[in-house]
Design an enzyme around this catalytic site. Structure first.
Site, PDB file in Angstrom:
ATOM      1  N   ALA A 197       0.849  -1.182   0.000  1.00 42.20           N
ATOM      2  CA  ALA A 197       0.000   0.000   0.000  1.00 42.20           C
ATOM      3  C   ALA A 197       0.886   1.234   0.000  1.00 42.20           C
ATOM      4  O   ALA A 197       2.099   1.116   0.139  1.00 42.20           O
ATOM      5  CB  ALA A 197      -0.901   0.018   1.224  1.00 42.20           C
ATOM      6  N   GLU A 244       1.158   5.504   1.222  1.00 41.15           N
ATOM      7  CA  GLU A 244       0.625   6.497   2.155  1.00 41.15           C
ATOM      8  C   GLU A 244       0.430   7.885   1.561  1.00 41.15           C
ATOM      9  O   GLU A 244       0.478   8.874   2.307  1.00 41.15           O
ATOM     10  CB  GLU A 244       1.562   6.580   3.363  1.00 41.15           C
ATOM     11  CG  GLU A 244       2.941   7.234   3.083  1.00 41.15           C
ATOM     12  CD  GLU A 244       4.063   6.257   2.774  1.00 41.15           C
ATOM     13  OE1 GLU A 244       3.782   5.136   2.318  1.00 41.15           O
ATOM     14  OE2 GLU A 244       5.244   6.629   2.978  1.00 41.15           O
ATOM     15  N   HIS A 273      -0.674   1.091   9.391  1.00 44.44           N
ATOM     16  CA  HIS A 273       0.664   1.536   8.966  1.00 44.44           C
ATOM     17  C   HIS A 273       0.549   2.753   8.045  1.00 44.44           C
ATOM     18  O   HIS A 273       1.203   3.779   8.265  1.00 44.44           O
ATOM     19  CB  HIS A 273       1.373   0.375   8.262  1.00 44.44           C
ATOM     20  CG  HIS A 273       2.738   0.699   7.767  1.00 44.44           C
ATOM     21  ND1 HIS A 273       3.879   0.369   8.448  1.00 44.44           N
ATOM     22  CD2 HIS A 273       3.161   1.338   6.649  1.00 44.44           C
ATOM     23  CE1 HIS A 273       4.939   0.782   7.777  1.00 44.44           C
ATOM     24  NE2 HIS A 273       4.531   1.380   6.668  1.00 44.44           N
ATOM     25  N   GLU A 274      -0.267   2.631   7.020  1.00 40.19           N
ATOM     26  CA  GLU A 274      -0.366   3.740   6.057  1.00 40.19           C
ATOM     27  C   GLU A 274      -0.955   4.974   6.738  1.00 40.19           C
ATOM     28  O   GLU A 274      -0.516   6.093   6.494  1.00 40.19           O
ATOM     29  CB  GLU A 274      -1.209   3.351   4.841  1.00 40.19           C
ATOM     30  CG  GLU A 274      -0.734   2.100   4.102  1.00 40.19           C
ATOM     31  CD  GLU A 274       0.747   2.069   3.772  1.00 40.19           C
ATOM     32  OE1 GLU A 274       1.339   3.144   3.568  1.00 40.19           O
ATOM     33  OE2 GLU A 274       1.322   0.957   3.730  1.00 40.19           O
TER      34      GLU A 274
END
Ligand code: B3K
Ligand code: ZN
Length: 876
Positions: free
Chosen positions: A264, A266, A299-300
C-alpha cells in the site's frame, strides 16, 4: 554483462537542492494511451547560477515554457533521464508539457491503469515518470491538481487534499480540482480516476473535527471493505491516545486496486492499496488476512505523521519513516490483540525475512550507504530491523521517555525532511540520554551474535553472567564495533519464580521480572548478588534486541523455561531453541532418537487451560525449515524436511488423543469473528489437526476429518488450513479439494492467489511441474504482481523443491526473472533474492545457482533494479 553498468549513489554525496519550488499546478487530461500532463512550477534558485537539472523517465516532452515564453530546443538539454535548463534566472515560472501512456505502463510506477482505472504510484521515483521534476524527498511544495477525464468511465476523480472545484466539460468529459495545503515531496502525490464504488464513514477527532472517510473499491466489492474501515477508525483513535497525534484534514480517502507493486502507499490523504489489504469477508479471507489488513491500514494511516508531516531528507533515511511506522503499527496491533503473540509473530517474521538478508550478500545497514536502485531498499532490514532499532530505544527510555522524544521530534521537524540522526538526537535530548554508541545500529549491518555463559557460585550466593558480542562481517564492513544492546534477562528458581536480580554494587530494590542489562563492550561480566540456587536462565526476554544468542542449555533447562518462564516470549523461545537443538542433532546423525521430554513439554502446553489459545498455537509450532537451515553450515533441504517431519510425527503419535481433544475443544460454533480470541482458537485447532495430518496416511478417520473440515468450513481460515494439509498428502482427496476450491472461487482473483500459492508450496515432488502448468492458467498473469508473488514467489520459498538437486528449480526461477524484468523490474528484482543464497548450499547446487545469476546478468538491457540484485548476489 551489461554494456553500461549502472552507477551507485552514495549517502556521503548528499547536497541540498539548488532550487526551491514555491508551488506546483498540475493538469491532467486523462486518456488511456496518451495522457497530457501540464506542470506549472514557481521556481526560486537557492544557489543562483546553477543549472536546473530535472528528473524524467519514459516521458514524451511536448513543450517547455519559461515565464510564459516557449523555449527552443537549444535552450534546454534533453537526455535519457534528465531535462536541464543551463542558466535560469533567480526566480521564474516553468511550464512543462509531457505525454505519458498509462495503459502501456507495465512497471506500475508513475501513472498507470489497473482494471481500467487510472492510478499513480510515485514512491520512490515514480513522479519522474509523470513529469519532469526535482524528484527527491527534500523538495516539498504545495500541490494544486486539475484532473480532466471521461465522465462515464471515470466518474470518480481524486487527488490529495481538498476538493475545491468540479464541473462538466464538453465531449462527455468532466473535471475536478484538488488542493493540498500541506507542502509535500512529490513521492506523496497521488491521482486516481475511475469507476469505483465507495464505502463512507465519519470519524470525529479528539478536538472535535469531523473527518469524512471513504474507501473506494471495484463495484460489488464495497461490502468487503467494512473491516478495513473499522481498522482505520481504530488506528485514528489509537494514534490520538497513544501518540497524541491527530488527523489534519477533513477528508481521508483509500482506494483499493488489484495491480500494485507492494502492499500500500501512504500518499497524503489518498492512500492507494493493493486490494488484498482492504478486501475481506469470512468466506474469502483468513484470520491472517484480517490481521494483515488491520496492520497495513494502520501503517499507512500512521505515515500521515511519521512520513508525511515529517518526511525523509533523502532515500538513505528511509528507515526514519519506515522503521518508525512499522514500530507504530506493531504497537497498534499489540494493543488491539495479544501483545506476546504479536511479538512472537513479529520475531518469526524477522528471523524468516531479515536475518537471512543480514547474513547474505545483500546485507545493508538500516540506513544504507549506497544504492543503485532505491526501490531495492524497501527491505526487511529497513522496515523490520528498523522497527527493532526503534523498539530498543523504546526499551531503553521507557514509554514515557519515548513519547517525550517523539514530541520533541515532531516539535522540531514538523513540515521538514529529516534524518535518522535527527530522530535519535530528539530521543536523546528529550531524555538527557546518551545514545551515541547506540547510533551504530544505523550504520552497521549484520545480526550481532551474543555468546552467553552463566554459572552459579554457591559459596558466595552469586550468579555470574558473561556476555560477549560479535557482529559478523557483511559486504563492505569486515570489522564491526561493539554495539549498545539492551538485553533483558531473568533467573528462575526451582518453583519457576523469578529471582530478584541485584548487581554487585547496587543497593536499590531489584526489579521483579528480571532485569535489563546494557551491553556496550565486546565482553562483559555481570555478577548478581544474594541469589538462591537458580534452575534456569532466561535470555533476551521480549526479544529485547535483534540478536542471535549462543548459549549452552540442556533440554531439561529449556523444558523448564517452556513451562515456567514469566516472560511469554522467552517461554515460546525456549521451545523453539529446544526443537532446533533436537533437529540439528538428528540431521547430523539420523539415528539419534528425539528426546521424549520435548514431546512431553508440547503435551504440557496443549493441556494447560490457562494459556491463551493463540499463544499455545505458536508454542507448539516447530521452527520452520528455513530457520533450521539458517543454523547449518551447508543447507541440506531433504535432511531438514525429513527430520522435521519425523519430530512432528513423534509428537502426533505421542499425543494423538490429546490433539484430537484439542481439536474438538477449540471448534467454535456461531458466527465467525475475526477478533484475536476466536482467531487464536482456530489457530490452535488447526495446529492440532496439522499434527494429526502426519498420521493421515494410515488413519482414515483423520483424513476424513481434514477433508470434512475442508468441505464444511464456514470460513476461509478453516478451509485454507485443511487445504494446506491436503496439498502435502498424496491422496485422491487432494485434487478433489483443489478442484473444488478453484470452482468455488473462480471469479475471485484474491482467493485464486491462495490457490496458486498453495500448489507452489506443496512438499510433493510434482510441485515444479504444477507450477509450470499453472503459468498457463487463466488465474495467472505475469503482468499482475499479486499473481507473480503467489505462484513464483511461493515456489522459490518452497526450499525442498526449489533446491532440487538437478537445478530445475533454479533454471525455472531465472527464466521467469528474465521474462518479468522488461515488464516490471521492481517486482523482478524483488523476486530474485533467493538465488543469492548460493553460498549456503553444497558445491553442486552452488555452481548451478551461480550459473543462473550469470545468465540473468548476461541479458541485454537488464533493468538497474535486477542488475543490482543479481550483481551483488554474485559478488557480495
Ligand atoms: N511507502 C510505501 C512503499 C513504497 C515502495 C516503493 N517501491 C509503503 C509503506 O511502507 O507504507
Ligand atoms: Zn511504510
Amino acid at each position: 554483462m551489461n554494456q553500461v553498468q549502472p552507477q551507485a549513489i552514495h549517502r556521503k554525496d548528499y547536497c541540498a537542492p539548488d532550487y526551491r519550488f514555491e508551488g506546483i499546478a498540475l493538469e491532467f487530461d486523462l486518456l488511456p494511451e496518451a495522457t497530457r500532463v501540464q506542470s506549472k512550477l514557481s521556481m526560486a534558485a537557492v544557489n543562483p547560477g546553477k543549472p536546473l537539472v530535472l528528473d524524467g523517465e519514459d516521458l514524451k516532452l511536448l513543450s517547455v515554457k519559461m515565464d510564459g515564453r516557449l523555449l527552443g530546443t537549444s535552450e534546454y538539454l534533453l537526455a535519457e533521464r534528465t531535462l536541464t535548463i543551463p542558466n535560469p534566472p533567480a526566480r521564474f515560472t516553468l511550464e512543462i508539457e509531457t505525454e505519458v501512456n498509462p495503459k502501456g505502463n507495465t512497471q506500475l510506477s508513475g501513472l498507470y491503469q489497473s482494471s481500467g482505472n487510472f492510478c499513480t504510484q510515485c514512491e520512490a521515483e515514480g513522479f519522474r515518470r509523470i513529469t519532469y521534476f526535482l524528484d527527491r524527498p527534500d523538495v516539498m511544495t504545495v500541490y494544486r491538481v486539475t484532473i480532466r477525464a471521461d465522465r462515464k468511465t471515470c466518474p470518480v476523480l481524486l487527488s490529495n487534499g481538498n476538493l475545491v472545484e468540479e464541473g462538466a466539460l464538453p465531449d462527455g468529459r468532466h473535471y475536478a480540482v484538488w488542493h493540498d495545503p500541506y507542502p509535500k515531496p512529490c513521492y506523496l502525490f497521488a491521482l486516481v480516476a475511475g469507476n469505483l464504488a465507495c464505502n463512507e464513514d465519519i470519524f470525529v477527532t479528539q478536538s472535535g473535527r469531523q473527518v469524512k472517510l471513504r474507501i473506494f473499491t471495484e463495484h460489488g466489492k464495497e461490502g468487503r471493505s467494512a473491516y478495513a474501515m473499522d481498522a482505520l477508525k481504530r488506528s485514528m483513535r489509537w494514534d490520538e491516545t497513544r501518540f497524541g497525534l491527530e488527523y489534519d484534514l477533513d477528508l481521508f480517502n483509500i482506494v483499493a486496486v488489484s495491480d500494485f507493486n507492494m502492499g500500500a502507499m501512504e500518499n497524503k490523504s489518498l492512500n492507494v492499496f493493493n486490494d488484498r489489504y482492504i478486501l475481506a469477508d469470512p468466506e474469502t479471507a483468513t484470520d491472517g488476512d484480517f490481521a494483515a489488513i488491520e496492520a497495513v491500514v494502520a501503517h499507512e494511516y500512521f505515515h500521515n505523521w511519521t512520513g508525511n508531516r515529517i518526511t525523509c531528507r533523502d532515500w538513505f533515511q528511509l528507515s526514519l519513516k519506515e522503521g518508525l511506522t512499522v514500530f507504530r503499527d506493531q504497537e497498534f496491533s499489540s494493543d488491539m490483540r495479544s501483545r506476546p503473540v504479536k511479538r512472537i509473530q513479529d520475531v518469526r517474521n524477522l528471523r524468516a525475512r531479515q536475518f537471512p538478508e543480514d547474513a547474505g550478500p545483500l546485507a545493508h545497514p538500516i540506513r544504507p550507504d549506497s544504492y543503485i536502485a532505491i526501490d531495492n531498499f524497501y527491505t526487511a532490514t529497513v522496515y523490520e530491523k528498523g522497527s527493532e532499532v526503534i523498539r530498543m530505544m523504546h526499551t531503553l527510555l521507557g514509554e514515557d521517555g519515548f513519547q517525550k522524544g517523539m514530541k520533541l521530534y515532531v516539535d522540531r521537524h514538523d513540515g521538514e525532511a529529516a534524518t535518522c540522526d535527527q530522530f535519535v538526537a530528539a530521543m536523546a535530548d528529550a531524555n538527557g540520554a546518551d545514545l551515541e554508541q547506540f547510533r551504530l545500529w544505523y550504520s552497521q549491518a549484520g545480526t550481532p551474535e551474543l555468546q552467553v555463559e552463566g554459572h552459579y557460585e554457591a559459596q558466595n550466593g552469586e550468579y555470574v553472567l558473561t556476555v560477549a558480542q560479535h557482529c559478523p562481517p557483511t559486504p563492505g564492513q569486515p570489522e564491526k564495533k561493539p554495539m549498545h544492546i539492551p538485553l533483558h534477562v531473568g533467573l528462575l528458581d526451582a518453583q519457576g519464580q523469578d529471582i530478584p536480580l541485584r548487581l554487585d554494587k547496587e543497593s536499590a530494590v531489584p526489579q521483579r521480572n528480571g532485569r535489563l542489562l546494557s551491553l556496550t563492550a565486546a565482553k562483559q561480566t555481570f555478577r548478581f548478588r544474594g541469589i538462591p540456587e537458580p534452575r534456569a536462565l532466561s535470555l533476551n526476554r521480549g526479544f529485547s534486541a535483534p540478536v542471535n544468542i549462543k548459549v549452552k542449555q540442556s533440554g531439561v533447562e529449556r523444558a523448564f523455561l517452556m513451562a515456567h518462564d514469566s516472560d511469554a516470549f522467552a517461554r515460546w523461545e525456549a521451545g523453539q531453541q529446544y526443537a532446533t537443538d533436537l533437529l540439528l542433532q538428528r540431521i547430523a546423525n539420523p539415528s539419534t532418537p528425539f528426546d521424549p521430554a520435548f514431546a512431553a513439554a508440547v503435551g504440557q502446553i496443549l493441556r494447560d487451560d490457562a494459556l491463551e489459545a493463540a499463544f499455545a498455537a505458536e508454542a507448539v509450532t516447530l521452527p520452520s525449515e528455513d530457520y533450521i537451515a539458517d543454523h547449518m553450515a551447508v543447507i541440506d533441504v531433504e535432511a531438514i524436511h525429513t527430520a522435521r517431519r519425523a519430530l512432528r510425527r513423534q509428537i502426533a503419535e505421542t499425543h494423538r488423543d490429546l490433539l484430537l481433544a484439542t481439536y474438538d475443544q477449540n471448534r467454535i460454533s456461531g458466527p465467525y469473528s475475526p477478533d484475536a480470541g476466536p482467531a487464536g482458537r482456530r489457530a490452535l485447532k488447526n495446529a492440532a489437526l496439522a499434527y494429526l495430518a502426519e498420521l493421515a496416511a494410515e488413519e482414515r478417520g483423520i483424513l476424513d476429518r481434514i477433508a470434512g473440515q475442508y468441505r464444511d468450513a464456514d470460513n476461509m481460515t478453516d478451509r485454507m488450513a485443511a487445504l494446506r494439509m491436503l496439498v502435502d498428502l498424496n491422496v485422491p482427496e487432494r485434487q478433489a479439494a483443489l478442484d473444488d476450491f478453484h470452482d468455488r472461487f473462480r471469479g475471485d482473483a484474491l482467493v485464486l492467489d491462495k490457490w496458486l500459492a498453495l500448489q507452489a508450496i506443496s512438499a510433493l515432488p510434482d510441485a515444479l511441474e504444477r507450477v509450470k502448468a499453472l503459468l498457463h492458467h487463466s488465474a495467472f498473469s505475469m503482468h499482475k504482481p499479486n499473481k507473480v508473488r503467489a505462484l513464483i514467489g511461493s515456489f522459490t520459498a518452497n526450499a525442498l523443491r526449489y533446491h532440487a538437486a538437478d537445478g530445475s528449480g533454479y533454471a525455472f526461477h531465472a527464466d521467469r526473472i528474465i521474462e518479468l524484468d522488461p515488464i516490471n523490474p521492481q517486482v523482478a528484482a524483488r523476486l530474485l533474492a533467493p538465488l543469492g543464497r548460493w553460498r549456503r548450499v553444497d558445491p553442486g547446487r552452488q555452481a548451478k545457482m551461480k550459473a543462473e545469476l550469470e545468465r540473468i546478468l548476461a541479458v541485454p538491457k537488464l533493468s538497474r533494479e535486477t542488475y543490482e540484485i543479481a550483481s551483488k548476489s554474485l559478488a557480495g
